[in-house]
Design an enzyme around this catalytic site. Structure first.
Site, PDB file in Angstrom:
ATOM      1  N   SER A 145      56.214  68.001  81.056  1.00  0.00           N
ATOM      2  CA  SER A 145      56.053  66.653  80.492  1.00  0.00           C
ATOM      3  C   SER A 145      55.594  66.792  79.037  1.00  0.00           C
ATOM      4  CB  SER A 145      55.004  65.883  81.293  1.00  0.00           C
ATOM      5  OG  SER A 145      53.739  66.512  81.133  1.00  0.00           O
ATOM      6  N   ASP A 164      60.568  66.582  80.734  1.00  0.00           N
ATOM      7  CA  ASP A 164      60.430  65.487  81.700  1.00  0.00           C
ATOM      8  C   ASP A 164      59.825  64.260  81.000  1.00  0.00           C
ATOM      9  OD1 ASP A 164      60.381  64.348  84.275  1.00  0.00           O
ATOM     10  OD2 ASP A 164      58.325  65.044  84.646  1.00  0.00           O
ATOM     11  N   HIS A 165      60.372  63.092  81.258  1.00  0.00           N
ATOM     12  CA  HIS A 165      59.839  61.817  80.728  1.00  0.00           C
ATOM     13  C   HIS A 165      59.554  61.846  79.224  1.00  0.00           C
ATOM     14  CE1 HIS A 165      59.551  59.811  84.577  1.00  0.00           C
ATOM     15  NE2 HIS A 165      59.029  60.896  85.083  1.00  0.00           N
ATOM     16  N   ASP A 176      63.057  58.846  78.395  1.00  0.00           N
ATOM     17  CA  ASP A 176      62.617  57.815  79.335  1.00  0.00           C
ATOM     18  C   ASP A 176      62.211  56.565  78.569  1.00  0.00           C
ATOM     19  OD1 ASP A 176      61.581  56.172  81.211  1.00  0.00           O
ATOM     20  OD2 ASP A 176      60.009  57.532  81.903  1.00  0.00           O
ATOM     21  N   HIS A 189      55.513  57.842  91.339  1.00  0.00           N
ATOM     22  CA  HIS A 189      54.832  59.097  90.997  1.00  0.00           C
ATOM     23  C   HIS A 189      53.485  59.205  91.713  1.00  0.00           C
ATOM     24  CE1 HIS A 189      57.490  58.857  87.314  1.00  0.00           C
ATOM     25  NE2 HIS A 189      57.756  60.031  87.812  1.00  0.00           N
ATOM     26  N   ALA A 202      59.423  62.555  93.917  1.00  0.00           N
ATOM     27  CA  ALA A 202      60.016  63.051  95.166  1.00  0.00           C
ATOM     28  C   ALA A 202      59.071  63.935  95.983  1.00  0.00           C
ATOM     29  CB  ALA A 202      61.300  63.821  94.840  1.00  0.00           C
ATOM     30  N   ASN A 250      62.645  65.874  91.508  1.00  0.00           N
ATOM     31  CA  ASN A 250      61.442  66.141  90.703  1.00  0.00           C
ATOM     32  C   ASN A 250      60.178  66.256  91.551  1.00  0.00           C
ATOM     33  OD1 ASN A 250      63.212  65.808  88.599  1.00  0.00           O
ATOM     34  ND2 ASN A 250      61.836  64.518  87.413  1.00  0.00           N
ATOM     35  N   THR A 251      59.452  67.334  91.330  1.00  0.00           N
ATOM     36  CA  THR A 251      58.277  67.640  92.153  1.00  0.00           C
ATOM     37  C   THR A 251      57.141  68.142  91.276  1.00  0.00           C
ATOM     38  OG1 THR A 251      59.817  68.350  93.889  1.00  0.00           O
ATOM     39  CG2 THR A 251      57.505  68.995  94.142  1.00  0.00           C
TER      40      THR A 251
HETATM   41  P1  13P Z   1      55.793  63.485  92.050  1.00  0.00           P
HETATM   42  O1  13P Z   1      54.570  62.813  91.530  1.00  0.00           O
HETATM   43  O2  13P Z   1      56.274  62.837  93.316  1.00  0.00           O
HETATM   44  O3  13P Z   1      55.658  64.953  92.202  1.00  0.00           O
HETATM   45  O4  13P Z   1      56.975  63.222  90.985  1.00  0.00           O
HETATM   46  C1  13P Z   1      57.160  64.078  89.903  1.00  0.00           C
HETATM   47  C2  13P Z   1      58.123  63.537  88.911  1.00  0.00           C
HETATM   48  O5  13P Z   1      58.853  62.596  89.121  1.00  0.00           O
HETATM   49  C3  13P Z   1      58.170  64.229  87.625  1.00  0.00           C
HETATM   50  O6  13P Z   1      59.044  63.606  86.739  1.00  0.00           O
HETATM   51  O1  G3H Z   2      56.270  62.272  86.261  1.00  0.00           O
HETATM   52  C1  G3H Z   2      55.395  62.793  85.621  1.00  0.00           C
HETATM   53  C2  G3H Z   2      54.903  64.136  85.929  1.00  0.00           C
HETATM   54  O2  G3H Z   2      54.244  64.174  87.161  1.00  0.00           O
HETATM   55  C3  G3H Z   2      54.088  64.691  84.790  1.00  0.00           C
HETATM   56  O3  G3H Z   2      52.842  64.128  84.714  1.00  0.00           O
HETATM   57  O4  G3H Z   2      52.332  63.484  82.353  1.00  0.00           O
HETATM   58  O5  G3H Z   2      50.511  64.101  83.990  1.00  0.00           O
HETATM   59  O6  G3H Z   2      52.025  65.858  83.047  1.00  0.00           O
HETATM   60  P1  G3H Z   2      51.864  64.411  83.427  1.00  0.00           P
HETATM   61 ZN    ZN Z   3      59.130  61.457  87.050  1.00  0.00          ZN
END
Ligand code: 13P
Ligand code: G3H
Ligand code: ZN
Length: 312
Positions: free
Chosen positions: A50, A89-90, A111, A185, A217, A258-259
């Site tokens: 992220s 991610d995001h 995003d 999430h 997920a 995504n996990t």
């Molecule tokens: P979780 O919080 O379910 O693990 O989702 C992670 C996610 O979507 C990261 O982009």
């Molecule tokens: O979907 C988001 C991820 O779980 C990342 O979270 O911004 O706390 O690193 P974070």
């Molecule tokens: Zn996510």
């Protein structure tokens, strides 16, 4: 197998109807668990960070954070037996997304799902133009997920509108789409039964055909919650996406799963247990080793569930 572009991994998954785990990392130990699990399962894997993870790794210096993750994952990927890619991610901030594209990431997510449709479309289009110029794939999100993370916050979820999805994919040229179908999430996803909108998912897949992404997920394994609570955590009412629901999601077109939360919980539970049972511990490697092993088992189980085992 070398470090590869994410598109290579997801195009294969899309063609052969399986899902690939995209696991969030913040540090070396999570990467070690993921790569070892992928090698033992002979599975392709996507590592994702992220914006918050990049900030953490670079202690606020974005270029340094990007370089840290790229060099780490590229090195592990190039010397591993399975295809490994690195994804942002995001991505919310234009400059940070561009820093990842320039810095060697194998794909990025823009995003802008919190913006009205037109704003999301225009922001995504702009990133697609930049990323495609250097052969990098782009993920975008339609609809919003409920949940609060460092950088992702929404009070209520809004499911994807399938007509908008068609227009969005056509006009942006985005490579992977994350349609909101009812996940959220974090560790508290459902009050009652875990119910996702598979009709929407099927329609988005039929009408667009591109690899689809399931955010939020994590399955939130009850035994890991119990273990964490047994050793001093106070996590109540946590509930994730069961494996059967993940299997169904993959059947209807999800390819990237995504996990983050599952690995966080598992890591914390193992660290708590070790510290409680070993009060004299002062070597961080001894503290983290059981956590790496525990995360590895969680990851392997997910790879089997998603059908990516033996697809490398
Ligand atoms: P979780 O919080 O379910 O693990 O989702 C992670 C996610 O979507 C990261 O982009
Ligand atoms: O979907 C988001 C991820 O779980 C990342 O979270 O911004 O706390 O690193 P974070
Ligand atoms: Zn996510």
């Amino acid at each position: 197998m070398p470090y590869v572009p994410t598109k290579e991994i997801l195009d294969d998954a899309n063609k052969k109807y399986y899902g690939v785990g995209a696991f969030n990392i913040n540090n070396l130990e999570f990467l070690q668990a993921i790569i070892e699990a992928a090698e033992e399962e002979n599975s392709p894997v996507i590592i994702e960070t992220s914006e918050g993870a990049i900030k953490y790794a670079g202690k606020g210096n974005i270029e340094r954070g990007v370089r840290f993750f790229y060099e780490l994952v590229k090195n592990y990927g190039d010397h591993s037996k399975v295809p490994v890619s690195l994804h942002l991610d995001h991505g919310k901030d234009f400059a940070k997304i561009v820093a990842c594209i320039k810095g060697g990431y194998g794909s990025v997510m823009i995003d802008a799902s919190d913006q009205p449709f037109e704003g999301n479309l225009n922001a995504t289009k702009k990133i697609v133009e930049i990323a495609h110029a250097v052969g990098i794939g782009v993920e975008a999100e339609l609809g919003t997920l409920k949940g609060i993370e460092d950088n992702v916050a929404a009070a209520e979820s809004v499911l994807v509108n399938t007509d908008e999805a068609r227009e969005f994919v056509e006009k942006t040229g985005v490579d992977f789409l994350a349609p909101a179908i009812g996940t959220s999430h974090g560790a508290f996803k459902f009050k009652g039964a875990a119910k996702l909108d598979f009709d929407r998912l099927k329609k988005v897949k039929e009408e667009n055909g591109i690899p689809l992404v399931l955010h939020g997920a994590s399955s939130v394994p009850p035994e890991q919650i119990e273990l964490a609570n047994q050793y001093g955590a106070d996590i109540k009412g946590a509930k994730g996406v069961p494996f059967e629901t993940l299997e169904e999601s993959v059947k209807y077109g999800i390819n990237k799963v995504n996990t983050d939360t599952d690995l966080r919980i598992t890591f914390i539970a193992a660290v708590r247990k070790f510290l409680k049972e070993t009060p004299g511990a002062i070597d961080p490697r001894k503290v983290f080793d059981p956590a790496i092993d525990a995360m590895k088992e969680i990851i392997k189980a997910r790879m089997k569930c998603l059908g990516s085992s033996n697809k490398a």
